[in-house]
Design a protein around this motif. Structure first.
Motif, PDB file in Angstrom:
ATOM      1  N   PRO A  44       0.811  -1.225   0.000  1.00 30.30           N
ATOM      2  CA  PRO A  44       0.000   0.000   0.000  1.00 30.30           C
ATOM      3  C   PRO A  44       0.844   1.274   0.000  1.00 30.30           C
ATOM      4  O   PRO A  44       0.474   2.270  -0.628  1.00 30.30           O
ATOM      5  CB  PRO A  44      -0.823  -0.133   1.287  1.00 30.30           C
ATOM      6  N   SER A  45       1.982   1.241   0.679  1.00 32.83           N
ATOM      7  CA  SER A  45       2.850   2.420   0.698  1.00 32.83           C
ATOM      8  C   SER A  45       3.411   2.708  -0.694  1.00 32.83           C
ATOM      9  O   SER A  45       3.494   3.871  -1.108  1.00 32.83           O
ATOM     10  CB  SER A  45       3.998   2.208   1.692  1.00 32.83           C
ATOM     11  N   GLU A  46       3.790   1.653  -1.414  1.00 32.47           N
ATOM     12  CA  GLU A  46       4.304   1.839  -2.771  1.00 32.47           C
ATOM     13  C   GLU A  46       3.223   2.377  -3.700  1.00 32.47           C
ATOM     14  O   GLU A  46       3.492   3.229  -4.549  1.00 32.47           O
ATOM     15  CB  GLU A  46       4.848   0.515  -3.308  1.00 32.47           C
ATOM     16  N   VAL A  47       1.995   1.877  -3.540  1.00 31.08           N
ATOM     17  CA  VAL A  47       0.888   2.370  -4.358  1.00 31.08           C
ATOM     18  C   VAL A  47       0.646   3.847  -4.091  1.00 31.08           C
ATOM     19  O   VAL A  47       0.468   4.653  -5.012  1.00 31.08           O
ATOM     20  CB  VAL A  47      -0.397   1.555  -4.080  1.00 31.08           C
ATOM     21  N   ALA A  48       0.652   4.219  -2.804  1.00 37.81           N
ATOM     22  CA  ALA A  48       0.410   5.615  -2.446  1.00 37.81           C
ATOM     23  C   ALA A  48       1.526   6.517  -2.950  1.00 37.81           C
ATOM     24  O   ALA A  48       1.272   7.614  -3.473  1.00 37.81           O
ATOM     25  CB  ALA A  48       0.271   5.741  -0.923  1.00 37.81           C
ATOM     26  N   ASP A  49       2.782   6.078  -2.812  1.00 35.98           N
ATOM     27  CA  ASP A  49       3.904   6.876  -3.303  1.00 35.98           C
ATOM     28  C   ASP A  49       3.865   7.017  -4.817  1.00 35.98           C
ATOM     29  O   ASP A  49       4.167   8.083  -5.370  1.00 35.98           O
ATOM     30  CB  ASP A  49       5.226   6.247  -2.869  1.00 35.98           C
ATOM     31  N   ALA A  50       3.499   5.924  -5.517  1.00 36.60           N
ATOM     32  CA  ALA A  50       3.399   5.982  -6.976  1.00 36.60           C
ATOM     33  C   ALA A  50       2.289   6.935  -7.399  1.00 36.60           C
ATOM     34  O   ALA A  50       2.445   7.708  -8.349  1.00 36.60           O
ATOM     35  CB  ALA A  50       3.139   4.577  -7.532  1.00 36.60           C
ATOM     36  N   LEU A  51       1.154   6.876  -6.691  1.00 33.97           N
ATOM     37  CA  LEU A  51       0.049   7.776  -7.008  1.00 33.97           C
ATOM     38  C   LEU A  51       0.455   9.223  -6.775  1.00 33.97           C
ATOM     39  O   LEU A  51       0.138  10.110  -7.584  1.00 33.97           O
ATOM     40  CB  LEU A  51      -1.164   7.418  -6.154  1.00 33.97           C
ATOM     41  N   SER A  52       1.164   9.480  -5.686  1.00 34.82           N
ATOM     42  CA  SER A  52       1.627  10.835  -5.396  1.00 34.82           C
ATOM     43  C   SER A  52       2.589  11.323  -6.471  1.00 34.82           C
ATOM     44  O   SER A  52       2.538  12.479  -6.888  1.00 34.82           O
ATOM     45  CB  SER A  52       2.308  10.860  -4.036  1.00 34.82           C
ATOM     46  N   SER A  53       3.458  10.434  -6.948  1.00 34.82           N
ATOM     47  CA  SER A  53       4.421  10.809  -7.982  1.00 34.82           C
ATOM     48  C   SER A  53       3.735  11.096  -9.312  1.00 34.82           C
ATOM     49  O   SER A  53       4.054  12.077  -9.989  1.00 34.82           O
ATOM     50  CB  SER A  53       5.448   9.688  -8.148  1.00 34.82           C
ATOM     51  N   LEU A  54       2.769  10.246  -9.682  1.00 28.96           N
ATOM     52  CA  LEU A  54       2.092  10.412 -10.968  1.00 28.96           C
ATOM     53  C   LEU A  54       1.169  11.633 -10.976  1.00 28.96           C
ATOM     54  O   LEU A  54       0.959  12.259 -12.015  1.00 28.96           O
ATOM     55  CB  LEU A  54       1.289   9.157 -11.303  1.00 28.96           C
TER      56      LEU A  54
END
Length: 261
Positions: free
Chosen positions: A133-143
């Motif tokens: 979930p942390s990776e998904v959230a970080d990826a969403l924040s980056s995109l």
């Protein structure tokens, strides 16, 4: 209940899908949705389905894992299929009673929509089982970082996504715990007519909602005590590897092909 049967549950592993950048997997899921719902003919679902099956194989997921993940939505899919198949305007291909009957065209349309949803759920399972979930959230924040210029609270949205993904397995575990507790008290969920069964499940759903609200309140208190004031996610800054770039090019090509077709 195995964690791999739940959307939002991360399963540690060393598979090729696990090693992909979270941004690429997130874009691949978006591309899958675009291709599925842009396709107007059944053959347009073949390549997305093959891609999802290949991704599931590379991620170490079995057919049983995917079927278990689809089980919660089976009733909704069946209802949608029946709603499309049955007509009451006299245009039925198979007449049952009066003007009520089954439309072959409607059944085909309902089946087409159901397959779309099944493939999309399977693709979501592949992504969530191989990405924390942390990776998904970080990826969403980056995109979504460019939208921050417009005042969009990108960090808060990413944090909400992370919390929502973490709550999926927690809700499932709470459901199993309350259901087992009710069974220990003598409640049999398999006996009786549908009305009786629904009433018995209410004895599970009511405490489940209360427990989830309690967990949410505890989480809010913990975030408040730790001084959370928004903008809580950090963008991914590591560069994409060659494998990530190749997959990303394939994803963008799939989106372009779906838009042109």
């Amino acid at each position: 209940m195995r964690a791999s049967t739940l959307l939002g549950s991360y399963i540690p592993g060393q598979t090729p899908v696990h090693s992909l950048d979270a941004r690429v997997k997130l874009l691949a899921l978006v591309a899958l949705g675009i291709v599925l719902f842009a396709s107007e003919a059944p053959y347009g679902l073949v390549m997305p389905a093959i891609a999802v099956i290949g991704g599931a194989f590379l991620a170490g997921l079995s057919a049983c894992d995917i079927l278990r993940a689809l089980r919660p939505s089976a009733l909704l899919l069946a209802f949608g299929l029946l709603a499309c198949a049955f007509v009451a305007d006299g245009t039925a291909d198979i007449v049952l009673v009066g003007q009520f009957g089954i439309s072959c065209q409607g059944a085909a349309r309902g089946l087409f929509a159901a397959v779309r949803i099944v493939v999309l759920i399977a693709g979501s399972l592949v992504m969530t089982n191989t990405t924390t979930p942390s990776e998904v959230a970080d990826a969403l924040s980056s995109l979504m970082a460019p939208f921050g210029i417009l005042g969009l609270p990108v960090g808060d949205l990413a944090m909400l996504t992370s919390v929502a993904l973490r709550f999926v397995p927690l809700a499932a575990e709470e459901l199993v715990r309350i259901r087992d507790a009710q069974r220990a008290r003598g409640v049999d969920f398999a006996e009786g007519n549908p009305v009786v069964r629904v009433r018995r499940w209410l004895s599970v759903l009511t405490p489940l909602v209360v427990a989830l609200f309690r967990r949410a309140e505890d989480l809010a208190d913990a975030m408040r005590e730790r001084g959370y004031r928004g903008h809580g996610r950090t963008r991914l800054t590591r560069s994409l590897r060659l494998t990530d770039i190749v997959v990303l090019v394939i994803v963008l090509a799939a989106i372009l092909a779906a838009c042109i077709a």
